[in-house]
Design a protein around this motif. Structure first.
Motif, short mmCIF file in Angstrom:
data_model
loop_
_atom_site.label_atom_id
_atom_site.label_comp_id
_atom_site.label_asym_id
_atom_site.label_seq_id
_atom_site.Cartn_x
_atom_site.Cartn_y
_atom_site.Cartn_z
N LEU A 55 35.97 30.71 35.27
CA LEU A 55 35.61 32.13 35.24
C LEU A 55 34.36 32.39 36.09
CD1 LEU A 55 36.21 33.04 31.49
CD2 LEU A 55 37.56 33.75 33.46
N ARG A 56 33.41 31.47 36.04
CA ARG A 56 32.19 31.65 36.83
C ARG A 56 32.51 31.65 38.32
NH1 ARG A 56 29.73 27.67 35.04
NH2 ARG A 56 30.03 26.19 36.75
N ARG A 57 33.39 30.73 38.74
CA ARG A 57 33.76 30.69 40.16
C ARG A 57 34.51 31.95 40.58
NH1 ARG A 57 34.79 25.29 38.72
NH2 ARG A 57 37.03 25.70 38.48
N ARG A 58 35.36 32.47 39.68
CA ARG A 58 36.11 33.68 40.03
C ARG A 58 35.17 34.88 40.16
NH1 ARG A 58 40.29 31.40 42.01
NH2 ARG A 58 41.08 33.52 42.32
N ILE A 59 34.19 34.95 39.26
CA ILE A 59 33.26 36.09 39.28
C ILE A 59 32.34 36.03 40.49
CG2 ILE A 59 31.35 37.18 38.05
CD1 ILE A 59 32.71 36.32 35.43
N THR A 60 31.88 34.83 40.81
CA THR A 60 30.93 34.70 41.92
C THR A 60 31.63 34.58 43.28
OG1 THR A 60 30.90 32.28 41.64
CG2 THR A 60 29.25 33.58 40.42
N GLY A 61 32.96 34.45 43.27
CA GLY A 61 33.68 34.33 44.53
C GLY A 61 33.60 32.94 45.14
N ASP A 62 33.25 31.94 44.34
CA ASP A 62 33.09 30.58 44.85
C ASP A 62 34.42 29.83 44.78
OD1 ASP A 62 32.02 28.24 45.77
OD2 ASP A 62 31.18 27.62 43.83
N TYR A 63 35.41 30.31 45.51
CA TYR A 63 36.71 29.65 45.58
C TYR A 63 37.30 29.90 46.95
CZ TYR A 63 38.36 34.39 44.52
OH TYR A 63 38.58 35.74 44.54
N GLU A 64 38.30 29.06 47.32
CA GLU A 64 38.85 29.11 48.67
C GLU A 64 40.23 29.75 48.68
OE1 GLU A 64 38.89 25.21 50.28
OE2 GLU A 64 36.69 25.01 50.34
N VAL A 65 40.49 30.52 49.72
CA VAL A 65 41.80 31.12 49.96
C VAL A 65 42.13 30.87 51.43
CG1 VAL A 65 43.12 33.26 50.03
CG2 VAL A 65 41.44 32.90 48.21
N TYR A 100 46.75 32.14 50.16
CA TYR A 100 47.06 31.20 49.09
C TYR A 100 45.80 30.76 48.36
CZ TYR A 100 48.49 26.75 46.96
OH TYR A 100 48.72 25.72 46.10
N ASP A 101 45.82 30.92 47.04
CA ASP A 101 44.70 30.55 46.18
C ASP A 101 45.13 29.36 45.33
OD1 ASP A 101 42.70 30.34 44.25
OD2 ASP A 101 42.34 32.50 44.22
N LYS A 102 44.82 28.15 45.76
CA LYS A 102 45.30 26.94 45.08
C LYS A 102 44.77 26.84 43.66
CE LYS A 102 45.41 21.88 45.57
NZ LYS A 102 44.87 21.64 44.22
N GLU A 103 43.50 27.14 43.46
CA GLU A 103 42.92 27.01 42.13
C GLU A 103 43.57 27.98 41.15
OE1 GLU A 103 38.48 26.50 40.38
OE2 GLU A 103 38.87 28.42 41.34
N LEU A 104 43.74 29.23 41.55
CA LEU A 104 44.37 30.22 40.68
C LEU A 104 45.82 29.82 40.37
CD1 LEU A 104 44.07 33.02 39.28
CD2 LEU A 104 45.07 34.01 41.33
N THR A 105 46.51 29.30 41.37
CA THR A 105 47.90 28.87 41.16
C THR A 105 47.98 27.74 40.15
OG1 THR A 105 48.50 29.53 43.41
CG2 THR A 105 49.95 27.98 42.29
N ASP A 106 47.13 26.73 40.31
CA ASP A 106 47.17 25.57 39.41
C ASP A 106 46.70 25.92 38.00
OD1 ASP A 106 48.12 24.01 41.43
OD2 ASP A 106 46.21 23.03 41.89
N ASN A 120 52.90 41.93 45.44
CA ASN A 120 52.42 41.50 46.76
C ASN A 120 51.24 40.54 46.63
OD1 ASN A 120 51.56 41.35 49.44
ND2 ASN A 120 50.44 43.25 49.30
N GLU A 121 50.25 40.95 45.83
CA GLU A 121 49.04 40.13 45.68
C GLU A 121 49.34 38.81 44.98
OE1 GLU A 121 44.98 39.46 46.35
OE2 GLU A 121 46.33 41.04 47.09
N LEU A 122 50.16 38.87 43.93
CA LEU A 122 50.49 37.64 43.20
C LEU A 122 51.26 36.66 44.07
CD1 LEU A 122 51.49 38.97 39.66
CD2 LEU A 122 49.46 37.65 40.27
N ALA A 123 52.19 37.18 44.87
CA ALA A 123 52.97 36.30 45.75
C ALA A 123 52.08 35.60 46.75
CB ALA A 123 54.05 37.12 46.45
N ARG A 124 51.15 36.34 47.34
CA ARG A 124 50.22 35.73 48.30
C ARG A 124 49.37 34.66 47.62
NH1 ARG A 124 51.51 36.46 53.62
NH2 ARG A 124 52.00 38.63 54.07
N LYS A 125 48.85 34.97 46.44
CA LYS A 125 48.01 34.02 45.72
C LYS A 125 48.78 32.75 45.38
CE LYS A 125 44.20 36.54 45.21
NZ LYS A 125 42.90 36.11 45.80
N ALA A 126 50.09 32.89 45.09
CA ALA A 126 50.90 31.73 44.70
C ALA A 126 51.36 30.91 45.89
CB ALA A 126 52.11 32.20 43.90
N GLY A 127 51.03 31.33 47.10
CA GLY A 127 51.39 30.55 48.28
C GLY A 127 52.62 31.02 49.00
#
Length: 328
Positions: A63-73, A78-84, A161-168
């Motif tokens: 949650l902290r990474r999601r709030i602070t934007g400390d994750y990679e896309v 594609y958002d690997k962390e959110l997908t996993d 649209n957004e969910l599909a992109r996030k899932a790769g």
């Protein structure tokens, strides 16, 4: 002479005999062992190998990474962390418990490098693509991620649209597919498109046309193997007995399904039937041995497309013969 008390031979005073017996019994009595309490067993770790505290800590860190934007896309969204962490966790109960997906031939997907998985498409709603994504990730020894090519409609729907992109997922176009394959990704394509997913129940497990073989050309240019994939079980989750074409035209949809439960039961009719699924990956078809100009040879593309299609169709029939029941 005073009378003396005569003690017969072998006898002795009673008190002395009693004392001797008591001493002998004490000497021979076994010494009781000291009782030791057994050591307590370690508390069992929960499923997944993480304790509750570890899971809570991991969730808070996520949650902290999601709030602070400390994750990679990546550049596809594609958002690997959110997908996993989230999307796979939501889909996994459907895969494991509801559809009870059995996966075969996972050894045919390479441990590294690009590959193009070509599968049949069915089920009225595209749940087969999502289950295929979970099957590859959870059953492959390297836990590889499947990047699905999706239709244009997916990327014009809000939220979807957004969910599909996030899932790769990405647009089903040759340029995007080739970029992913050249980067060493596993890419999934279902060439039947809406013709497969929206076909009537009477035509179940009969493959529709595979288009003009664009996926073969993409695989040839990237030099990656083509892995045929057959999915049994998805055809029966929403038995499509009709198509409200006028309503579909008004809503801008390729079809509007009518099933035994939808739209008659409202939202309840959108619950899929709990069929038993089997996903089988066939032997890969190598493409790296062809010359560079092979991607422009229409006859070669036709032959390879037909080979992939026939392999999938033959495997579907074989799995159907082996199946005991739609639900078991």
């Amino acid at each position: 002479m005073a009378d003396a008390k005569v003690i017969p031979f072998g006898e002795e005073p009673r008190a002395r005999r009693k004392a001797r017996r008591s001493a002998r019994g004490t000497a021979l009595a076994p010494v009781p062992e000291a009782r030791t309490e057994p050591e307590p067993l370690p508390a069992p770790r929960p499923a997944g190998g993480r304790t509750l505290d570890e899971r809570i800590a991991g969730g808070l860190a996520f949650l902290r990474r999601r709030i602070t934007g400390d994750y990679e896309v990546d550049d596809f969204g594609y958002d690997k962390e959110l997908t996993d962490q989230v999307l796979m966790s939501l889909l996994r109960p459907l895969h494991d418990k509801y559809f009870r997906v059995e996966v075969k031939g996972m050894e045919n997907i390479p441990a590294e490098g690009g590959a193009l998985i070509v599968a049949n498409h069915s089920g009225t709603l595209p749940l087969d693509g999502l289950m295929l994504q979970v099957a590859v990730h959870d059953n492959h020894p390297a836990q590889r991620h499947l990047r699905l090519l999706a239709a244009d409609l997916v990327f014009v729907l809000p939220v979807m649209n957004e969910l599909a992109r996030k899932a790769g997922h990405t647009l089903a176009c040759a340029e995007d597919a080739q970029r992913l394959l050249e980067r060493g990704e596993i890419v999934g394509v279902m060439p039947e498109g809406f013709k497969g997913i929206g076909k009537p129940f009477a035509d179940r497990y009969k493959l529709q046309r595979f288009g003009r073989g664009g996926f073969v050309s993409t695989a040839l240019k990237a030099g990656v193997p083509i892995v045929p994939c057959s999915i049994v079980g998805a055809e029966e989750i929403y038995p499509m007995i009709g198509n409200a074409k006028t309503l579909a035209r008004v809503l801008g949809l390729p079809y509007f399904p009518v099933t035994p439960t939808f739209p008659w039961l409202g939202p309840l009719g959108a619950v899929p039937l709990p069929t038993k699924w089997t996903i089988q990956f066939g032997e890969p078809i190598a493409t790296d041995g062809y010359p560079a100009e092979a991607a422009d040879d229409p006859m070669l593309m036709f032959n390879l497309t037909d080979q992939v299609r026939e392999t999938i169709q033959h495997t579907l029939y074989k799995l159907l013969v082996q199946r005991r029941s739609v639900f078991f």
